[in-house]
Enzyme design. Structure first.
Site, PDB file in Angstrom:
ATOM      1  N   HIS A  23      -6.012   1.344  -4.029  1.00 23.89           N
ATOM      2  CA  HIS A  23      -5.073   0.847  -3.016  1.00 23.89           C
ATOM      3  C   HIS A  23      -4.576  -0.548  -3.371  1.00 23.89           C
ATOM      4  O   HIS A  23      -5.110  -1.219  -4.253  1.00 23.89           O
ATOM      5  CB  HIS A  23      -5.719   0.857  -1.624  1.00 23.89           C
ATOM      6  CG  HIS A  23      -6.828  -0.152  -1.447  1.00 23.89           C
ATOM      7  ND1 HIS A  23      -7.046  -0.823  -0.264  1.00 23.89           N
ATOM      8  CD2 HIS A  23      -7.798  -0.597  -2.289  1.00 23.89           C
ATOM      9  CE1 HIS A  23      -8.087  -1.628  -0.377  1.00 23.89           C
ATOM     10  NE2 HIS A  23      -8.565  -1.511  -1.591  1.00 23.89           N
ATOM     11  N   HIS A  73      -2.803   0.921   7.112  1.00 20.72           N
ATOM     12  CA  HIS A  73      -3.102   0.887   5.683  1.00 20.72           C
ATOM     13  C   HIS A  73      -3.270   2.303   5.149  1.00 20.72           C
ATOM     14  O   HIS A  73      -3.697   3.207   5.878  1.00 20.72           O
ATOM     15  CB  HIS A  73      -4.384   0.089   5.448  1.00 20.72           C
ATOM     16  CG  HIS A  73      -4.636  -0.249   4.007  1.00 20.72           C
ATOM     17  ND1 HIS A  73      -3.700  -0.879   3.211  1.00 20.72           N
ATOM     18  CD2 HIS A  73      -5.726  -0.049   3.207  1.00 20.72           C
ATOM     19  CE1 HIS A  73      -4.205  -1.058   1.990  1.00 20.72           C
ATOM     20  NE2 HIS A  73      -5.427  -0.553   1.955  1.00 20.72           N
ATOM     21  N   CYS A  79       0.806  -1.223   0.000  1.00 20.64           N
ATOM     22  CA  CYS A  79       0.000   0.000   0.000  1.00 20.64           C
ATOM     23  C   CYS A  79       0.838   1.272   0.000  1.00 20.64           C
ATOM     24  O   CYS A  79       0.585   2.202  -0.781  1.00 20.64           O
ATOM     25  CB  CYS A  79      -0.973  -0.003   1.177  1.00 20.64           C
ATOM     26  SG  CYS A  79      -0.210   0.009   2.820  1.00 20.64           S
TER      27      CYS A  79
END
Length: 215
Positions: free
Chosen positions: A158, A146, A98
């Protein structure tokens, strides 16, 4: 002639010293009043410009190099990586995680950002809610576990987790799930009607130093 922040602050210091050294005559008192007014006008203009751009100590460093880039360009750059497999520690088209996706995408538009979420989540300025997010904003969830790129129209891009690929999906999180939203590329300020650009206003404030000073 280009004037840096250091030059401006130095000039303000010179004005303060000039005021302190002016004698007690009527002419000197008048000059001191004018010089003080000029210094105050400059300080007010400078403060207004910093407030307009939302620049803080962290923000100033984070925004370096963003000239010319737009949030829409960030979103477009991110879409080039749709389908790239998630690879922990990866940061290129062969595989990425990510934060590797975020770093790669911003590099593609000419902006250097930290490699890890812990650094990326401190960039730019805070956005109050998902409803106010704009393309290119960074959405951090899970306290920094994240990070996603807001693509606009309630969509995010993402690299989710192992076994998945970089994808464009509906923004599945709520404000309660979000740790922070960061705007790395500032929204262009709209000047009031009849007002000059920030650079013009800054130059005008500096030019005022040369008028009305002590002789």
């Amino acid at each position: 002639m280009s004037v840096t922040m250091t030059d401006a602050l130095s000039r303000m210091s010179q004005i303060q010293s000039m005021i302190q050294n002016i004698g007690g005559t009527q002419s000197a008192a008048k000059n001191a009043s004018v010089a003080a007014a000029n210094a105050g006008a400059f300080a007010a203009t400078l403060a207004a410009q910093l407030e307009t751009t939302g620049t803080s100590a962290t923000g100033a460093a984070a925004l370096a190099g963003t000239a010319g880039a737009t949030g829409t360009e960030v979103s477009t750059a991110a879409q080039k990586y749709l389908g790239v497999p998630y690879v922990f520690g990866g940061e290129d088209a062969s595989g990425m995680d990510c934060s590797g996706l975020v770093q790669r995408v911003y590099a593609d538009v000419g902006i250097e950002v930290p490699r890890l979420v812990s650094g990326q989540m401190k960039l730019g300025t805070e956005v109050a809610s998902l409803a106010e997010a704009q393309p290119g904003d960074l959405i951090v969830t899970g306290g920094g576990d994240h990070i996603l790129i807001y693509a606009g129209n309630n969509k995010v891009i993402h690299a989710p987790y192992p076994g998945r690929t970089v994808c464009l999906v509906d923004a599945y999180m709520t404000d309660a799930d979000i740790t922070t939203i960061r705007r790395v590329i500032p929204t262009p300020a709209v000047a009031p009607a009849g007002a000059g650009s920030p650079a013009d206003m800054f130059s005008a404030a500096l030019a005022s130093f040369g008028t009305g000073g002590a002789r």
